[in-house]
Structures are given as C-alpha cells and as structure tokens.
Design a protein around this motif. Structure first.
Motif, mmCIF file in Angstrom:
data_model
loop_
_atom_site.group_PDB
_atom_site.id
_atom_site.type_symbol
_atom_site.label_atom_id
_atom_site.label_comp_id
_atom_site.label_asym_id
_atom_site.label_seq_id
_atom_site.Cartn_x
_atom_site.Cartn_y
_atom_site.Cartn_z
ATOM 1 N N GLY A 1 35.956 45.500 30.788
ATOM 2 C CA GLY A 1 36.984 46.079 29.920
ATOM 3 C C GLY A 1 38.368 46.079 30.541
ATOM 4 O O GLY A 1 39.363 46.317 29.858
ATOM 5 N N SER A 2 38.434 45.825 31.860
ATOM 6 C CA SER A 2 39.747 45.831 32.527
ATOM 7 C C SER A 2 39.668 44.949 33.774
ATOM 8 O O SER A 2 38.578 44.623 34.252
ATOM 9 C CB SER A 2 40.124 47.250 32.948
ATOM 10 O OG SER A 2 39.221 47.708 33.940
ATOM 11 N N SER B 1 50.745 41.884 33.602
ATOM 12 C CA SER B 1 49.584 42.580 33.035
ATOM 13 C C SER B 1 48.344 42.495 33.928
ATOM 14 O O SER B 1 47.330 43.110 33.637
ATOM 15 C CB SER B 1 49.264 42.047 31.638
ATOM 16 O OG SER B 1 48.960 40.683 31.713
ATOM 17 N N ASN B 2 48.423 41.744 35.053
ATOM 18 C CA ASN B 2 47.301 41.771 35.990
ATOM 19 C C ASN B 2 47.257 43.073 36.790
ATOM 20 O O ASN B 2 46.243 43.393 37.405
ATOM 21 C CB ASN B 2 47.344 40.572 36.947
ATOM 22 C CG ASN B 2 46.732 39.337 36.294
ATOM 23 O OD1 ASN B 2 45.955 39.460 35.342
ATOM 24 N ND2 ASN B 2 47.080 38.158 36.779
ATOM 25 N N LYS B 3 48.385 43.788 36.828
ATOM 26 C CA LYS B 3 48.407 45.144 37.410
ATOM 27 C C LYS B 3 49.239 45.993 36.461
ATOM 28 O O LYS B 3 50.413 46.285 36.736
ATOM 29 C CB LYS B 3 49.001 45.128 38.825
ATOM 30 C CG LYS B 3 48.084 44.453 39.840
ATOM 31 C CD LYS B 3 48.478 44.722 41.278
ATOM 32 C CE LYS B 3 47.490 44.004 42.202
ATOM 33 N NZ LYS B 3 47.882 44.099 43.612
ATOM 34 N N MET C 1 37.497 39.384 31.313
ATOM 35 C CA MET C 1 37.949 40.398 30.355
ATOM 36 C C MET C 1 38.006 39.800 28.957
ATOM 37 O O MET C 1 37.534 40.393 27.982
ATOM 38 C CB MET C 1 39.331 40.887 30.783
ATOM 39 C CG MET C 1 39.664 42.275 30.330
ATOM 40 S SD MET C 1 41.096 42.902 31.217
ATOM 41 C CE MET C 1 42.349 42.665 30.014
ATOM 42 N N GLN D 1 40.731 37.871 34.463
ATOM 43 C CA GLN D 1 41.258 37.715 33.092
ATOM 44 C C GLN D 1 40.243 37.055 32.178
ATOM 45 O O GLN D 1 40.063 37.468 31.030
ATOM 46 C CB GLN D 1 42.524 36.844 33.108
ATOM 47 C CG GLN D 1 43.796 37.587 33.456
ATOM 48 C CD GLN D 1 45.008 36.655 33.413
ATOM 49 O OE1 GLN D 1 44.919 35.512 32.982
ATOM 50 N NE2 GLN D 1 46.142 37.156 33.876
ATOM 51 N N HIS E 1 49.658 48.931 35.622
ATOM 52 C CA HIS E 1 50.290 50.210 35.964
ATOM 53 C C HIS E 1 51.576 50.024 36.760
ATOM 54 O O HIS E 1 52.300 50.984 36.999
ATOM 55 C CB HIS E 1 49.300 51.071 36.763
ATOM 56 C CG HIS E 1 48.800 50.377 38.004
ATOM 57 N ND1 HIS E 1 47.964 49.272 37.962
ATOM 58 C CD2 HIS E 1 49.055 50.603 39.317
ATOM 59 C CE1 HIS E 1 47.713 48.872 39.205
ATOM 60 N NE2 HIS E 1 48.361 49.655 40.039
ATOM 61 N N LYS F 1 40.551 45.901 36.685
ATOM 62 C CA LYS F 1 39.979 46.760 37.733
ATOM 63 C C LYS F 1 38.451 46.713 37.698
ATOM 64 O O LYS F 1 37.789 46.600 38.729
ATOM 65 C CB LYS F 1 40.485 48.193 37.556
ATOM 66 C CG LYS F 1 39.993 49.112 38.659
ATOM 67 C CD LYS F 1 40.392 50.554 38.468
ATOM 68 C CE LYS F 1 39.840 51.428 39.586
ATOM 69 N NZ LYS F 1 38.389 51.315 39.785
ATOM 70 N N GLN F 2 37.906 46.786 36.498
ATOM 71 C CA GLN F 2 36.448 46.756 36.369
ATOM 72 C C GLN F 2 35.882 45.421 36.851
ATOM 73 O O GLN F 2 34.803 45.378 37.465
ATOM 74 C CB GLN F 2 36.073 47.000 34.903
ATOM 75 C CG GLN F 2 34.679 47.566 34.738
ATOM 76 C CD GLN F 2 34.281 47.651 33.271
ATOM 77 O OE1 GLN F 2 35.119 47.518 32.366
ATOM 78 N NE2 GLN F 2 33.017 47.866 33.028
#
Ligand code: AMP
Ligand code: FE
Ligand code: FE
Ligand code: ZN
Length: 288
Positions: A150-151, A255-257, A144, A141, A259, A153-154
C-alpha cells in the motif's frame, strides 16, 4: 536583506526521485530557495539540465552526487560529493561500476520476488525508473502500482529493506575509496545523514567521523529530515571541533518519500551560509 534558504540534498528522476532535474529546480525557485544542489545516487546525468535551468531562473547551483559505502548493518553510510567535475575520468569510471553493481543486485531482487510469487518484471522496473540508475524505490513503485503493497514504506518493510524477504546489498565502495574518488574529481566529500550510521552513542559517532576526516572528509550534513534538534546541535559542535563544513538538505525524492518537502528538513530550513561556505571551499580547493 531577508533570510535566504537553500537545499543541498535532493534527488531527481536521474536516480530515485520523481521530478525531472529541470522541474526540481523550478520547484526550488517556487519554494523561494536561493540555491540548490542536485545529489542523485551514483550519477551526474541530471546535472547539465538542472544547472541550465538554475541559470535561467537565476538561482545558484552546485553539482553533487551521493554514493553508498560499505558499512556494517543495521547502519548505512552515504557520502555526498559536492562540486565534482562532471568530466572527471575517475568519476565516470566509478559511476559505471556502481551502476553495474546496482543492475546485478536488482536482477537478484526481482528474481527473488518472482520466486515468492510476486509477478513483477525487470522490464517494468526499468520503465518506471526511466534512467540508468535503478534503485529499490523504483521496485517499490511497481509493487505499489500492482497492489502488492500500500505504500513505498511497506514495500521496504516487507520486501526490499534489511530484514525484508527480497533484500540484497549492492556492491559498494569503501568509504576511503569513495572519499578519494570524490576528491580526485575535485569535489568535497560530506557525510550524509550521520544518524543513519545508527551508532549506539555520540562518542561512537564522533569516532567514525574522526576516521572519515583522516581519509579526507570535508564536511558533515548537520541538518537533515531525519535529524532531531539535539543531534543537529551535537553535529554542529563536532563540525566546529574538526574544522568541517556544515551542510544541510531535505533529501527530497518527490513521491518516493512523500513526507519530505523540498527545502524543508522536518520543520527546519537550511541557511544560505551553508551553500556559500561549501562553494567557497570548492573554489579554494580547485585553486590549489
Ligand atoms: P538503493 O540505492 O537502490 O539501494 O535504494 C536505497 C534508497 O531507497 C535510499 O536512498 C532511499 O531513497 C530509499 N529507501 C531506503 N529505505 C527506505 C524506506 N524504508 N522507505 C522509503 N525509501 C527508502
Ligand atoms: Fe534515494
Ligand atoms: Fe542517502
Ligand atoms: Zn539522498
């Protein structure tokens, strides 16, 4: 009676989720779930609030915890402990050790990032985490927010995950010891998201599960956001053959995952009977 659904795997701000425990339970209520289990990494700090909120809103609740175990790369092994007694001395001692191991790992990650020219501080990470359990998603976080990635995941791909430039493992328990401790704390040990063991084939996965059963495993997480339908069917079959409970959850982290939605494992929901059987097993285990 209409079909009823539950979520037995979710994370709050007590570990690396982004919703506080009470809000998480409110979200579960809004999603029409009839029961929820909170399974933060290495802590039960969110259990009291979540349980109180669940009582107020009239939804059923089970306390839980998720523990990472020693396991060869590239796989990871996580165990869920359901129905653990929050006053268990064994559990409190284990949590303290795991959190210390995390703190040491986090220091190494942040120092390494700094050496690589990434200007972040442990203080920023602590502030982002808010609680005692500080994990890589909190570091992600900060990365980012400061524009290094940018994410989330990145952040894992580039820096924090296996193969990333600042990857470090934290001190972990053996699966045998983790199962023992969960049981000593009157909980039921469940293998989380078996897909993440990254076994090459199903026979190997089954062998690993058999090994865990010998140590006292009580169930497997059959339905999970990372599981395809074919794996779910195979795991249901293994659960039946080994006489294990089936459980399921979204692994919601806010918002840490981004999807993952509460109560949803991909396009699947988790049936109420998973909760009822788990709770009944917990009740009969503690009656002995
Ligand atoms: P830690 O417990 O601090 O080692 O961090 C592990 C946690 O990071 C997992 O439980 C997930 O919540 C999260 N995580 C691991 N890999 C990824 C990834 N590739 N993308 C997003 N989150 C991840
Ligand atoms: Fe997590
Ligand atoms: Fe996990
Ligand atoms: Zn989880």
């Amino acid at each position: 009676m209409p079909a009823s659904f539950v979520d037995l795997h979710c994370h709050s701000t007590a570990s690396d989720g982004t919703f506080p425990p009470r809000q998480l339970v409110r979200l579960a209520k809004e999603a029409n779930l009839s029961a929820v289990a909170l399974t933060d990494h290495d802590t039960i700090a969110g259990i009291a609030d979540a349980s109180d909120e669940a009582r107020k809103l009239g939804i059923d609740f089970l306390p839980g915890i998720e523990i990472s175990c020693q396991y060869p790369r590239p796989g990871t092994m996580h165990l869920l402990g359901y129905g653990i007694d929050p006053n268990s001395a064994v559990l409190l001692d284990m949590m303290r050790k795991l959190i210390t191991g995390r703190d040491e790992r986090n220091e190494k990650v942040v120092e390494t990032l700094q050496q690589q020219g990434v200007a972040i501080s442990m203080h920023e990470v602590q502030e982002t985490a808010g609680g005692d359990v500080i994990g890589r998603p909190h570091i992600a976080q900060v990365l980012m927010r400061k524009g290094y990635v940018g994410s989330i995941k990145q952040a894992f791909d580039k820096f924090l995950g296996q193969g990333g430039s600042a990857y470090f493992d934290k001190e972990q328990l053996t699966c045998r010891r983790a199962i023992e401790m969960i049981r000593e704390a009157h909980g039921i040990a469940v293998l989380a998201h078996p897909v993440q063991l990254r076994k090459e084939n199903f026979a190997q996965l089954e062998g690993e599960i058999k090994n865990l059963v010998d140590f006292g495993l009580g169930g497997i997480e059959v339905i999970h956001s990372d599981h395809r339908d074919s794996l779910i069917a195979e795991l249901q079959d293994v659960a039946k053959r080994f006489n294990l409970l089936s459980t399921g959850g979204s692994d919601f982290h806010g918002s840490n995952k981004p999807h993952i939605q509460l109560g949803m494992a991909g396009s699947r929901k988790i049936p109420r009977e998973y909760f009822d059987r788990l709770r009944a097993a917990r009740a009969s285990a503690s009656a002995h």
